[in-house]
Design an enzyme around this catalytic site. Sequence first.
Site, PDB file in Angstrom:
ATOM      1  CE  LYS A  42      -3.199  -2.105   3.293  1.00 33.65           C
ATOM      2  NZ  LYS A  42      -3.661  -1.962   4.689  1.00 33.65           N
ATOM      3  N   GLY A  43       2.093   1.142   0.423  1.00 36.22           N
ATOM      4  CA  GLY A  43       2.904   2.319   0.737  1.00 36.22           C
ATOM      5  C   GLY A  43       3.082   3.332  -0.378  1.00 36.22           C
ATOM      6  CD  GLU A  98       8.275  -0.790  -2.506  1.00 34.93           C
ATOM      7  OE1 GLU A  98       7.305  -0.075  -2.167  1.00 34.93           O
ATOM      8  OE2 GLU A  98       8.731  -1.675  -1.779  1.00 34.93           O
ATOM      9  CG  ASP A  99       6.815   2.436   0.355  1.00 33.21           C
ATOM     10  OD1 ASP A  99       7.684   1.609  -0.006  1.00 33.21           O
ATOM     11  OD2 ASP A  99       5.987   2.170   1.245  1.00 33.21           O
ATOM     12  CG  ASP A 102      14.381  -0.847   5.377  1.00 38.23           C
ATOM     13  OD1 ASP A 102      15.580  -0.695   5.655  1.00 38.23           O
ATOM     14  OD2 ASP A 102      13.533  -1.158   6.242  1.00 38.23           O
ATOM     15  CE  LYS A 130      13.847   3.141   6.576  1.00 47.20           C
ATOM     16  NZ  LYS A 130      13.405   2.206   7.599  1.00 47.20           N
ATOM     17  CG  PHE A 152       9.861   2.909  11.310  1.00 45.55           C
ATOM     18  CD1 PHE A 152       9.857   1.779  10.509  1.00 45.55           C
ATOM     19  CD2 PHE A 152       8.648   3.498  11.633  1.00 45.55           C
ATOM     20  CE1 PHE A 152       8.668   1.251  10.033  1.00 45.55           C
ATOM     21  CE2 PHE A 152       7.451   2.974  11.162  1.00 45.55           C
ATOM     22  CZ  PHE A 152       7.475   1.843  10.364  1.00 45.55           C
ATOM     23  CB  VAL A 153      10.270   7.827   7.846  1.00 47.00           C
ATOM     24  CG1 VAL A 153      11.604   8.379   8.305  1.00 47.00           C
ATOM     25  CG2 VAL A 153      10.426   6.990   6.582  1.00 47.00           C
ATOM     26  CG  ASP A 159       2.002   1.166   7.602  1.00 47.62           C
ATOM     27  OD1 ASP A 159       2.877   0.933   6.751  1.00 47.62           O
ATOM     28  OD2 ASP A 159       1.577   0.301   8.397  1.00 47.62           O
ATOM     29  NE  ARG A 165      -1.056   2.168   4.955  1.00 49.03           N
ATOM     30  CZ  ARG A 165       0.006   1.397   4.706  1.00 49.03           C
ATOM     31  NH1 ARG A 165       1.022   1.886   4.031  1.00 49.03           N
ATOM     32  NH2 ARG A 165       0.048   0.151   5.128  1.00 49.03           N
TER      33      ARG A 165
HETATM   34  P1  IMP Z   1      12.177  -3.526   2.126  1.00 46.75           P
HETATM   35  O1  IMP Z   1      12.795  -3.846   3.457  1.00 46.75           O
HETATM   36  O2  IMP Z   1      13.090  -2.676   1.282  1.00 46.75           O
HETATM   37  O3  IMP Z   1      11.693  -4.749   1.435  1.00 46.75           O
HETATM   38  O4  IMP Z   1      10.911  -2.642   2.456  1.00 46.75           O
HETATM   39  C1  IMP Z   1       9.714  -3.309   2.671  1.00 46.75           C
HETATM   40  C2  IMP Z   1       8.569  -2.405   2.888  1.00 46.75           C
HETATM   41  O5  IMP Z   1       8.603  -2.079   4.249  1.00 46.75           O
HETATM   42  C3  IMP Z   1       8.548  -1.083   2.146  1.00 46.75           C
HETATM   43  O6  IMP Z   1       7.916  -1.182   0.914  1.00 46.75           O
HETATM   44  C4  IMP Z   1       7.713  -0.247   3.090  1.00 46.75           C
HETATM   45  O7  IMP Z   1       6.347  -0.423   2.835  1.00 46.75           O
HETATM   46  C5  IMP Z   1       8.067  -0.836   4.436  1.00 46.75           C
HETATM   47  N1  IMP Z   1       9.057   0.004   5.124  1.00 46.75           N
HETATM   48  C6  IMP Z   1      10.404  -0.076   5.094  1.00 46.75           C
HETATM   49  N2  IMP Z   1      10.949   0.921   5.828  1.00 46.75           N
HETATM   50  C7  IMP Z   1       9.904   1.619   6.342  1.00 46.75           C
HETATM   51  C8  IMP Z   1       9.801   2.783   7.185  1.00 46.75           C
HETATM   52  O8  IMP Z   1      10.786   3.411   7.621  1.00 46.75           O
HETATM   53  N3  IMP Z   1       8.534   3.179   7.486  1.00 46.75           N
HETATM   54  C9  IMP Z   1       7.427   2.545   7.048  1.00 46.75           C
HETATM   55  N4  IMP Z   1       7.473   1.483   6.241  1.00 46.75           N
HETATM   56  C10 IMP Z   1       8.707   1.024   5.899  1.00 46.75           C
HETATM   57 MG    MG Z   2       5.887  -0.784   0.578  1.00 49.08          MG
END
Ligand code: IMP
Ligand code: MG
Length: 178
Positions: A42-43, A98-99, A102, A130, A152-153, A159, A165
């Site tokens: 959803k992000g 993607e939002d 991470d 990040k 963490f944001v 969210d 959100r």
């Molecule tokens: P990934 O760890 O790069 O796979 O990120 C997975 C998902 O976790 C992202 O698409 C976000 O939806 C969520 N996410 C990662 N870091 C944050 C954060 O700092 N705040 C909120 N959601 C996060």
């Molecule tokens: Mg996401």
Amino acid sequence: MIPSIKSVIITEDQIQHKIRLLADQILHDFSDGPLVILSVLKGSFIFHADLVRALAMDIEVGFISLSSYRGATNSQGEINHIELPLPDLKDKNVLLLEDIYDTGASMAYAYELCKKEQPKILKTCVLLIKKGAKRIVETPIDYYGFSIPNLFVVGYGLDYQERYRQLPFIAEPYLKEN
Ligand code: IMP
Ligand code: MG
């Protein structure tokens, strides 16, 4: 009432300015034809809505629904995929949104899903990267909005336990474990 936040990391004006810069770059790079913009729910829903409205070009939209099995604020790298019908990507120009980047696990999953459909061009765009985060897997990122500290944001689609959100900016929340 919207839950309170600790500090604003990126303001609404900064985000909206960056959206226009990203749109200019994307328009320039994809001037040769239609573009499918696929975003990860959803992000990315607010980022997606703002970016497509800044792009004066022929666009089709689609969505991929992923969630990572997370602790309160950290990803475990395992992905839960709720299958939604994908638009036809074969021989198309595709931009995957993607939002936040991470651990990289979500982007890698979505990227492989798209690649299987044999697009002509597949590029990636994330709003936030990040800095210094532990990457499980790397995917080339072609466009990004901001590089942020390893915090963490929330806000602008992101969210904490499904809240925050709707904030028009990116902020650091008060976390329950603090
Ligand atoms: P990934 O760890 O790069 O796979 O990120 C997975 C998902 O976790 C992202 O698409 C976000 O939806 C969520 N996410 C990662 N870091 C944050 C954060 O700092 N705040 C909120 N959601 C996060
Ligand atoms: Mg996401």
